[in-house]
Write a protein that holds these residues in place. Sequence first.
Motif, mmCIF file in Angstrom:
data_model
loop_
_atom_site.group_PDB
_atom_site.id
_atom_site.type_symbol
_atom_site.label_atom_id
_atom_site.label_comp_id
_atom_site.label_asym_id
_atom_site.label_seq_id
_atom_site.Cartn_x
_atom_site.Cartn_y
_atom_site.Cartn_z
ATOM 1 N N PRO A 1 66.672 72.277 1.830
ATOM 2 C CA PRO A 1 67.550 71.984 0.645
ATOM 3 C C PRO A 1 66.875 70.908 -0.242
ATOM 4 C CG PRO A 1 68.808 71.338 2.155
ATOM 5 C CD PRO A 1 67.755 71.809 2.996
ATOM 6 N N GLN A 2 66.673 71.204 -1.617
ATOM 7 C CA GLN A 2 66.435 70.256 -2.568
ATOM 8 C C GLN A 2 67.445 69.884 -3.533
ATOM 9 O OE1 GLN A 2 63.358 68.942 -2.250
ATOM 10 N NE2 GLN A 2 62.632 70.495 -0.476
ATOM 11 N N ASN A 3 68.449 70.476 -3.557
ATOM 12 C CA ASN A 3 69.360 70.162 -4.408
ATOM 13 C C ASN A 3 70.916 70.186 -3.793
ATOM 14 O OD1 ASN A 3 69.895 72.992 -5.359
ATOM 15 N ND2 ASN A 3 68.153 72.670 -6.209
ATOM 16 N N TYR A 4 71.877 70.054 -4.702
ATOM 17 C CA TYR A 4 73.498 70.315 -4.165
ATOM 18 C C TYR A 4 73.525 71.958 -4.009
ATOM 19 C CZ TYR A 4 74.148 65.172 -4.742
ATOM 20 O OH TYR A 4 74.254 63.763 -4.537
ATOM 21 N N ILE A 5 73.200 72.686 -4.784
ATOM 22 C CA ILE A 5 73.380 73.919 -5.027
ATOM 23 C C ILE A 5 72.744 74.617 -3.546
ATOM 24 C CG2 ILE A 5 72.867 76.201 -6.053
ATOM 25 C CD1 ILE A 5 72.945 74.830 -8.672
ATOM 26 N N GLU A 6 71.570 74.128 -3.285
ATOM 27 C CA GLU A 6 70.978 74.758 -2.047
ATOM 28 C C GLU A 6 71.660 74.281 -0.812
ATOM 29 O OE1 GLU A 6 66.863 73.774 -2.088
ATOM 30 O OE2 GLU A 6 66.205 75.328 -3.698
ATOM 31 N N ILE A 7 72.175 73.031 -0.891
ATOM 32 C CA ILE A 7 72.914 72.346 0.311
ATOM 33 C C ILE A 7 74.188 73.413 0.775
ATOM 34 C CG2 ILE A 7 74.383 70.601 1.040
ATOM 35 C CD1 ILE A 7 72.351 68.519 -0.407
ATOM 36 N N LEU A 8 74.646 73.880 -0.528
ATOM 37 C CA LEU A 8 75.981 74.660 -0.369
ATOM 38 C C LEU A 8 75.896 76.045 -0.073
ATOM 39 C CD1 LEU A 8 77.954 73.377 -3.454
ATOM 40 C CD2 LEU A 8 78.461 72.649 -1.299
ATOM 41 N N ILE A 9 74.901 76.618 -0.607
ATOM 42 C CA ILE A 9 74.598 77.909 -0.323
ATOM 43 C C ILE A 9 73.271 78.263 0.419
ATOM 44 C CG2 ILE A 9 75.932 78.953 -2.445
ATOM 45 C CD1 ILE A 9 73.279 79.215 -3.676
ATOM 46 N N GLY A 10 72.606 77.303 0.638
ATOM 47 C CA GLY A 10 71.247 77.524 1.437
ATOM 48 C C GLY A 10 70.142 77.720 0.519
ATOM 49 N N ASP A 11 68.803 77.296 0.920
ATOM 50 C CA ASP A 11 67.912 77.646 0.212
ATOM 51 C C ASP A 11 67.101 78.533 0.618
ATOM 52 O OD1 ASP A 11 67.141 76.460 2.498
ATOM 53 O OD2 ASP A 11 65.306 75.467 2.152
ATOM 54 N N SER A 12 66.171 79.344 -0.058
ATOM 55 C CA SER A 12 65.588 80.394 0.147
ATOM 56 C C SER A 12 64.515 80.285 1.143
ATOM 57 C CB SER A 12 64.823 80.808 -1.040
ATOM 58 O OG SER A 12 63.910 80.210 -1.580
ATOM 59 N N PRO A 13 64.357 81.222 2.133
ATOM 60 C CA PRO A 13 63.350 80.976 3.364
ATOM 61 C C PRO A 13 61.782 81.095 2.562
ATOM 62 C CG PRO A 13 64.319 83.112 3.358
ATOM 63 C CD PRO A 13 64.942 82.451 2.131
ATOM 64 N N LYS A 14 61.135 80.150 3.050
ATOM 65 C CA LYS A 14 59.730 80.230 2.528
ATOM 66 C C LYS A 14 58.656 80.124 3.788
ATOM 67 C CE LYS A 14 60.746 77.128 -1.328
ATOM 68 N NZ LYS A 14 62.257 77.264 -1.226
ATOM 69 N N PRO A 15 57.630 81.014 3.481
ATOM 70 C CA PRO A 15 56.648 80.950 4.433
ATOM 71 C C PRO A 15 56.099 79.933 4.756
ATOM 72 C CG PRO A 15 55.832 82.137 2.654
ATOM 73 C CD PRO A 15 57.354 82.109 2.265
ATOM 74 N N ASN A 16 55.324 79.624 5.955
ATOM 75 C CA ASN A 16 54.536 78.481 6.261
ATOM 76 C C ASN A 16 53.058 78.779 6.504
ATOM 77 O OD1 ASN A 16 54.071 76.039 6.997
ATOM 78 N ND2 ASN A 16 54.588 75.995 9.197
ATOM 79 N N PRO A 17 52.343 79.086 5.411
ATOM 80 C CA PRO A 17 50.922 79.630 5.587
ATOM 81 C C PRO A 17 49.995 78.394 5.896
ATOM 82 C CG PRO A 17 51.277 79.389 3.231
ATOM 83 C CD PRO A 17 52.603 78.951 3.960
ATOM 84 N N LEU A 18 48.697 79.066 6.581
ATOM 85 C CA LEU A 18 47.712 78.016 7.319
ATOM 86 C C LEU A 18 47.162 77.362 5.971
ATOM 87 C CD1 LEU A 18 46.651 76.811 9.864
ATOM 88 C CD2 LEU A 18 44.906 78.520 9.492
ATOM 89 N N PRO A 19 47.060 75.847 5.704
ATOM 90 C CA PRO A 19 46.496 75.292 4.672
ATOM 91 C C PRO A 19 44.922 75.339 4.441
ATOM 92 C CG PRO A 19 47.248 73.659 6.216
ATOM 93 C CD PRO A 19 47.767 75.081 6.647
ATOM 94 N N ARG A 20 44.379 75.605 3.352
ATOM 95 C CA ARG A 20 42.982 75.675 3.261
ATOM 96 C C ARG A 20 42.488 74.252 2.804
ATOM 97 N NH1 ARG A 20 41.129 81.000 -0.023
ATOM 98 N NH2 ARG A 20 42.239 79.861 -1.652
ATOM 99 N N PHE A 21 41.397 73.705 3.512
ATOM 100 C CA PHE A 21 40.822 72.353 2.714
ATOM 101 C C PHE A 21 39.399 72.870 2.139
ATOM 102 C CE2 PHE A 21 43.309 71.829 6.771
ATOM 103 C CZ PHE A 21 44.213 70.888 6.636
ATOM 104 N N PHE A 22 39.841 72.601 1.029
ATOM 105 C CA PHE A 22 38.366 72.834 0.069
ATOM 106 C C PHE A 22 37.713 71.462 -0.009
ATOM 107 C CE2 PHE A 22 41.104 76.301 -0.985
ATOM 108 C CZ PHE A 22 40.241 77.196 -1.434
ATOM 109 N N TYR A 23 36.466 71.583 -0.082
ATOM 110 C CA TYR A 23 35.466 70.451 -0.321
ATOM 111 C C TYR A 23 34.368 71.294 -1.114
ATOM 112 C CZ TYR A 23 32.570 72.384 3.445
ATOM 113 O OH TYR A 23 31.752 73.404 4.010
ATOM 114 N N GLU A 24 33.392 69.949 -1.818
ATOM 115 C CA GLU A 24 32.227 70.319 -2.581
ATOM 116 C C GLU A 24 31.246 69.456 -2.148
ATOM 117 O OE1 GLU A 24 32.879 69.266 -6.795
ATOM 118 O OE2 GLU A 24 34.772 70.931 -7.112
#
Length: 347
Positions: A69-92
């Motif tokens: 949770p990021q705020n009081y509303i999300e603490i009370l009712i819960g935050d939305s579930p978010k996926p945990n994708p694999l990060p991509r590391f870009f470079y030039e």
Amino acid sequence: MTIREQFFTLRQSFFDVVAVGFQKVATAFGFPENPGMPLFPQREYFWNKVSLSDELPVRNVRFPPDTNPQNYIEILIGDSPKPNPLPRFFYESKADGFYSFYIENYKNLMFLPNWLSEFLQVRCHLCLDITFLEVCRETVFIMLVTYYYMISFRIFIAWLISINPYSFPIAYFIALVDWIEDASMGLLPVVGGISLATPLLLTVVGKIADSLNHLVFTMPFLPSEGIPGKAIINGDIKNVLIFRYLPILWYKYPIPNEIREFWYSERPDILKYMQKAYENVDIQFLPDRIIKANEFISTLPIYDVNHLGSYIDLKTNLLTINNRVELQELFDSSNSIIHTLIGIFIS
């Protein structure tokens, strides 16, 4: 002796007869000196080579996902579930290109088929900006996790005899879950008075939702362009998949115009690198408006060789038109340009 004991005796006699028969047959092949073929090969042959995936670790992601949770509303009712994708590391790099990236390599990673990735990039123009795909992934993930919790709640209220699940408004909620149990009735067994359809549905939904965590988008490359390698990530040497050089789709199809426009307007270093590194390949790196301007200028006639220098100066001025000038305005002013050229040639 009871019938049950007689059955056990008869069963043991049958096992003994079968065992003796197998031993006699095996004796003809050198048993017990020859133990037979091992279950697993003792050395490596051409048909049982160790594959790369056998040495890769398995990526484990918690499901259902943890709350953050990021705020009081999300603490009370819960935050939305978010996926945990694999990060991509870009470079030039001038050796590998300006759009190279690498990802950690795991055994359970999932990729889009090549034909689907090509369709999304060529037909749907989802090349570098994959925000739409990420939003679709997150939306589907939220829907699956929500349905997962609904199934769990349905199993929970089934144990509460004080709640009538077929009364309003719970009946509408039950209808969203019980349809799979009604469809699979008679196909799956009932254990302890509990149907296995609902727990099975819970497992399938959770597996599909968890697979979205391991789905990797490789735009602008195709998934098959990944090259296994090693890289240092957080101080540890890990197996990675590297996507580098020029994407193969940029050989087969024209590079998206918005990318070429970005190179020409904001990243001329990339444009110069591409033109120099791939000068022997028939690939167009200039934006469409510059190409059309060149084609338009090439159609203008030259009447007098003595005024060729003035014509070249005018052509150069046309090519250095401010980037914000639209191509349509260039064509609308073609008449005045022609009159100017005629005036130069006549004077």
